[in-house]
Design a protein around this motif. Structure first.
Motif, short mmCIF file in Angstrom:
data_model
loop_
_atom_site.label_atom_id
_atom_site.label_comp_id
_atom_site.label_asym_id
_atom_site.label_seq_id
_atom_site.Cartn_x
_atom_site.Cartn_y
_atom_site.Cartn_z
N HIS A 474 0.65 -1.18 0.07
CA HIS A 474 0.08 0.14 0.14
C HIS A 474 0.87 1.30 -0.24
O HIS A 474 0.35 2.50 -0.06
N ASP A 475 2.12 1.12 -0.04
CA ASP A 475 3.08 2.13 -0.21
C ASP A 475 3.09 2.74 -1.53
O ASP A 475 3.93 2.10 -2.30
N VAL A 476 2.58 3.93 -1.78
CA VAL A 476 2.31 4.57 -3.33
C VAL A 476 3.88 4.77 -3.78
O VAL A 476 4.10 4.05 -4.89
N ASP A 477 4.72 5.11 -2.95
CA ASP A 477 6.12 5.56 -3.50
C ASP A 477 6.66 4.63 -3.89
O ASP A 477 7.52 4.68 -4.78
N ARG A 478 6.71 3.44 -3.43
CA ARG A 478 7.33 2.11 -3.55
C ARG A 478 6.85 1.30 -4.81
O ARG A 478 7.36 0.64 -5.52
N SER A 479 5.32 1.28 -4.89
CA SER A 479 4.83 0.47 -6.14
C SER A 479 5.18 1.09 -7.49
O SER A 479 5.24 2.31 -8.03
N PHE A 501 5.73 -5.31 -4.94
CA PHE A 501 5.45 -3.98 -5.23
C PHE A 501 5.35 -3.72 -6.87
O PHE A 501 5.18 -2.59 -7.10
N GLN A 502 5.21 -4.72 -7.74
CA GLN A 502 5.10 -4.50 -9.01
C GLN A 502 3.88 -5.07 -9.56
O GLN A 502 3.59 -6.45 -9.21
N ALA A 503 3.01 -4.35 -10.19
CA ALA A 503 1.72 -4.54 -10.60
C ALA A 503 1.90 -4.69 -12.17
O ALA A 503 2.73 -3.83 -12.89
N LEU A 504 0.99 -5.28 -12.79
CA LEU A 504 1.20 -5.50 -14.36
C LEU A 504 -0.19 -5.21 -14.87
O LEU A 504 -1.47 -5.79 -14.33
N LEU A 505 -0.34 -4.46 -15.97
CA LEU A 505 -1.40 -4.43 -16.74
C LEU A 505 -1.29 -4.67 -18.33
O LEU A 505 -0.38 -3.78 -18.77
N PRO A 506 -1.69 -5.80 -18.94
CA PRO A 506 -1.48 -6.07 -20.33
C PRO A 506 -2.48 -5.22 -21.23
O PRO A 506 -3.55 -4.99 -20.68
N ILE A 507 -1.79 -4.67 -22.18
CA ILE A 507 -2.80 -4.09 -23.24
C ILE A 507 -2.62 -4.70 -24.62
O ILE A 507 -1.71 -5.50 -24.92
N ARG A 508 -3.62 -4.98 -25.14
CA ARG A 508 -3.80 -5.39 -26.49
C ARG A 508 -3.42 -4.52 -27.97
O ARG A 508 -4.06 -3.77 -28.26
N ALA A 547 -3.96 11.12 -5.83
CA ALA A 547 -4.79 10.14 -5.71
C ALA A 547 -4.21 9.03 -6.90
O ALA A 547 -4.74 7.98 -6.67
N ALA A 548 -3.08 9.07 -7.26
CA ALA A 548 -2.56 8.22 -8.30
C ALA A 548 -2.00 6.90 -7.36
O ALA A 548 -1.48 7.13 -6.38
N ARG A 549 -2.42 5.60 -7.89
CA ARG A 549 -2.12 4.60 -7.03
C ARG A 549 -0.71 4.04 -7.17
O ARG A 549 -0.42 3.13 -6.30
N TYR A 550 0.23 4.42 -8.07
CA TYR A 550 1.34 3.90 -8.14
C TYR A 550 2.55 5.08 -8.14
O TYR A 550 2.19 6.14 -8.71
N GLY A 551 3.56 4.69 -7.67
CA GLY A 551 4.87 5.82 -7.54
C GLY A 551 5.35 5.92 -8.92
O GLY A 551 5.86 7.01 -9.38
N LYS A 552 5.49 4.76 -9.65
CA LYS A 552 5.95 4.87 -11.18
C LYS A 552 5.21 4.14 -12.19
O LYS A 552 4.42 3.02 -11.63
N VAL A 553 4.86 4.74 -13.15
CA VAL A 553 4.27 3.82 -14.25
C VAL A 553 5.35 3.72 -15.36
O VAL A 553 5.85 4.63 -15.90
N GLY A 585 7.67 13.38 -13.40
CA GLY A 585 8.64 12.39 -13.32
C GLY A 585 8.33 11.02 -13.01
O GLY A 585 9.38 10.40 -12.67
N ARG A 586 7.02 10.78 -13.00
CA ARG A 586 6.72 9.37 -12.59
C ARG A 586 6.42 8.51 -13.83
O ARG A 586 5.89 7.22 -13.50
#
Length: 706
Positions: A474-479, A501-508, A547-553, A585-586
């Protein structure tokens, strides 16, 4: 009782002899920031524009058709105009020539109500004299009455330089004038030829060492002036050494369409209305001190005229761009004219939405200023004699009566345009009102659902797309959120990631090109909607970075041309609808390798794996290994996609923070970025075709999968 604090002094005394009285130009040199804002590049630009503005005032008076600005190779700056020429006769109160008065006396000029200028940018009478005070040398020449008059100054002091033949320098021997003397005649001109030439060398005792004029910023300002004074020809020439090869040596700016052309130039998106021109005028009275025949300042009521000329249009986007000017002087911080403009916009649109409430399904909601300004590009100009500014830098207009005049003109003209029964105007007005209602509903919806845009906990995760593989922290800065190209790469990435801390979202495949699509089409697109939903901070004007859920995209695509195209499409989405994320810079691009080189070791030693990221690096590495006598397993593996790697390879090269390389996406130059995105992804095909043809020779054909 404690005694009052006294000014510090070596002997404790503080008397009248400790006070300094700075007279004339000495005060300017002592406190230059008070007059030009700073002593860096910005202050140098301000000095140049004080001289250019004087020439532009001649154009506003109808007496000048061309202005030339030359950045000299010797460090000098030259401004030439073909106006009436600075007065050369004797000014009776001082006994000095008009040229010497203008360049040596503060608060002296032709813009204090003498009838020379109905509306001008120079108002305080300190512009030319301040530039003179802050110049190591200033030369001025005036053509009037068939003669050329000339005068020189060193740090504000009139005199003469003993120049070598054909060479002018601030270091030449200088002899100050000991007594008042008439303006020297230095040449002859044809009858009827008039104009002024000012050449100055900024004083390096005043300006910091690396203060240099930025050509691009100067060209932008000159272009802006050409829009504001239709028909005026402005020539900008750069003769400085060390100029980049691709920088133009000379540019000519002339725009006969005025601020209508300017709005078209500024507008970043496709329009839903044409450029609307709203013009009018009003009068007001103000009390000003006027010099009477006895030399006394007497408060007098004066009738003023204020001309209002505004061009504006609305586009499909949500960015707002409003440029405001008073007598063609930019007021970047606005003032009473901008306040009147925005006040009238709000009043007109609230009234129109109230009248059309049933058709537009508005309900009881009322639009706010931001709903109306979304997607608007406007140039607001007013012209009046002796406007009141806040400070010499003239960034804010303070004349209070202007607010009501601008508001009245806008209310009358804009209402007439929106309620017009002409077919073209009627269609545009309908689209505009629908856009304002859409912006209003988006704002209200965003406010009502703000809490649901916060980071979802484990119980709420079912509201997110099923294909998202979220992380546990739940640590946004780390995710980190990896946007992965394709299902095959997704399968490998699931095994390679650190699910903590790493989430994945596939796109087609390739998502929608949002540079050409409307907001509605973008939101209907499943891939775009998923990305916005997963990041959880909204989009467009309602985007909330906190409100962004992730520190890096991190955009993770194949290292080929298709991957680069998908990355560009994704960056276009972030640039247009989630720009604060890029500015912070995210947003990053992953750098997967292109080749795997396996170095064979004899015996029990394990073979060494080396990854390279482009053809040049691969060739250098192979050459280096061969020189060392190392054997390379053939054929070398060239990755055509992320799916060709196994999980360990993908983790080591692209996903593990200990070994990977990321490229941060930055926005150092917003306008350049907008132009690039419009060129690559916009609706204009011809410029893109030209760019592709010109750049074809630079393409690495090995990277094209054919």
């Amino acid at each position: 009782m404690a005694s009052a604090a006294r000014p510090a002094s070596t002997n404790g005394d503080y008397t009248a002899r400790h006070l300094q009285v700075l007279e004339g130009l000495e005060a300017v040199r002592k406190r230059p920031g008070m007059y030009i804002g700073s002593t860096d590049q910005r202050g140098l630009m301000h000095c140049l524009w004080e001289i250019i503005d004087n020439a532009v005032d001649e154009a506003l008076a109808g007496a000048c058709t061309e202005i030339q600005v030359v950045l000299g190779a010797d460090g000098s700056i030259v401004v030439r105009d073909n106006g009436r020429g600075i007065p050369v006769d004797i000014e009776p109160r001082t006994g000095l020539s008009g040229v010497e008065v203008v360049f040596t006396k503060l608060h002296a000029g032709g813009k204090f109500g003498g009838g020379s200028y109905a509306a001008s940018g120079g108002l305080h009478g300190v512009g030319a004299s301040v530039v003179n005070a802050l110049s190591a040398r200033l030369d001025v020449e005036v053509d009037r009455g068939g003669k050329t008059y000339g005068m020189s100054f060193r740090r504000g002091e009139p005199g003469s330089f003993e120049d070598a033949v054909g060479v002018h320098s601030p270091d030449a021997p200088f002899t100050p004038y000991e007594t008042k003397r008439t303006l020297p005649v230095v040449g002859k001109v044809k009858k009827g030829v008039t104009g002024s030439r000012v050449r100055f060398w900024p004083d390096r005792q005043i300006f910091i060492k690396d203060a240099e004029l930025d050509y691009d910023a100067l060209a932008a300002r000159v272009r802006q002036t050409s829009f504001l004074v239709p028909g005026l020809r402005l020539v900008l020439r750069d003769e400085r050494p060390g100029r980049a090869d691709d920088a133009p040596a000379e540019e000519v700016f002339q725009h006969d369409g005025g601020i209508t052309e300017y709005v078209d130039y500024l507008a970043p998106d496709a329009g839903i209305t044409d450029v609307w021109r709203l013009s009018g005028a009003g009068s007001f009275t103000e009390t000003v001190p006027v010099l009477d025949d006895r030399g006394h300042m007497t408060p007098t009521e004066v009738e003023r005229e204020c001309g209002v000329d505004i061009a504006l249009r609305w586009g499909q986007g949500y960015d707002t761009r409003v440029q405001s000017f008073v007598n063609i002087i930019a007021t970047p911080k606005g003032g009473t004219h901008v306040a009147g403009f925005e006040q009238a916009l709000l009043k007109v649109f609230r009234k129109q939405l109230e009248v059309n409430a049933r058709r537009l399904k508005v309900g009881s909601d009322k639009p706010e200023k931001d709903d109306i300004l979304a997607g608007m590009t406007a140039v607001v100009t007013v012209r009046l004699a002796e406007p009141q500014f806040e400070g010499q830098t003239k960034e804010v207009l303070g004349t209070s009566a202007v607010r009501a005049i601008v508001a009245k003109v806008i209310e009358t003209e804009l209402t007439a345009r929106i309620t017009s029964t002409k077919r073209g105007d009627k269609d545009q007005s309908a689209r505009l009102l629908e856009k304002v209602v859409s912006e209003m509903k988006t704002r209200i919806s965003a406010r009502l659902h703000k809490e649901t845009q916060r980071r979802k906990n484990a119980l709420e995760s079912s509201t997110l797309p099923a294909k998202l593989r979220d992380c546990r922290t739940h640590d946004v800065d780390r995710s980190e959120l990896f946007i992965v190209e394709g299902d095959s790469a997704m399968g490998t990435a699931k095994e390679a990631r650190n699910s903590e801390f790493q989430a994945l979202l596939p796109i087609r495949g390739k998502i929608l090109n949002v540079q050409k699509a409307s907001i509605q089409d973008m939101l209907k697109n499943a891939e775009c909607a998923s990305i916005i939903q997963v990041i959880g901070a909204g989009s467009g004007r309602t985007f909330d970075l906190d409100a962004a859920r992730y520190g890096k995209v991190i955009i993770m695509t194949d290292a080929d041309v298709d991957g680069a195209h998908i990355r560009t499409l994704l960056l276009t989405l972030f640039f247009r609808y989630m720009r604060p994320l890029v500015e912070a810079g995210r947003v990053f691009a992953a750098m997967p390798p292109l080749h795997r080189i396996e170095v064979i070791h004899n015996g029990a030693k394990k073979n060494e794996l080396i990854y390279t990221y482009n053809e040049q690096e691969m060739r250098r590495t192979v050459s280096s290994l061969e020189k060392k006598g190392k054997k390379i397993k053939q054929p070398m593996q060239r990755y055509k996609g992320l799916g060709e790697m196994d999980a360990d390879q993908l983790a080591d090269t692209t996903m593990d923070p200990r070994h990977r390389t990321l490229r941060r996406v930055t926005m150092r130059d917003l306008e350049a970025a907008e132009r690039t995105f419009e060129l690559l992804m916009g609706s204009e095909v011809a410029p893109r075709k030209d760019f592709i043809i010109e750049s074809a020779a630079e393409v690495d054909r090995e990277r094209i999968d054919a």
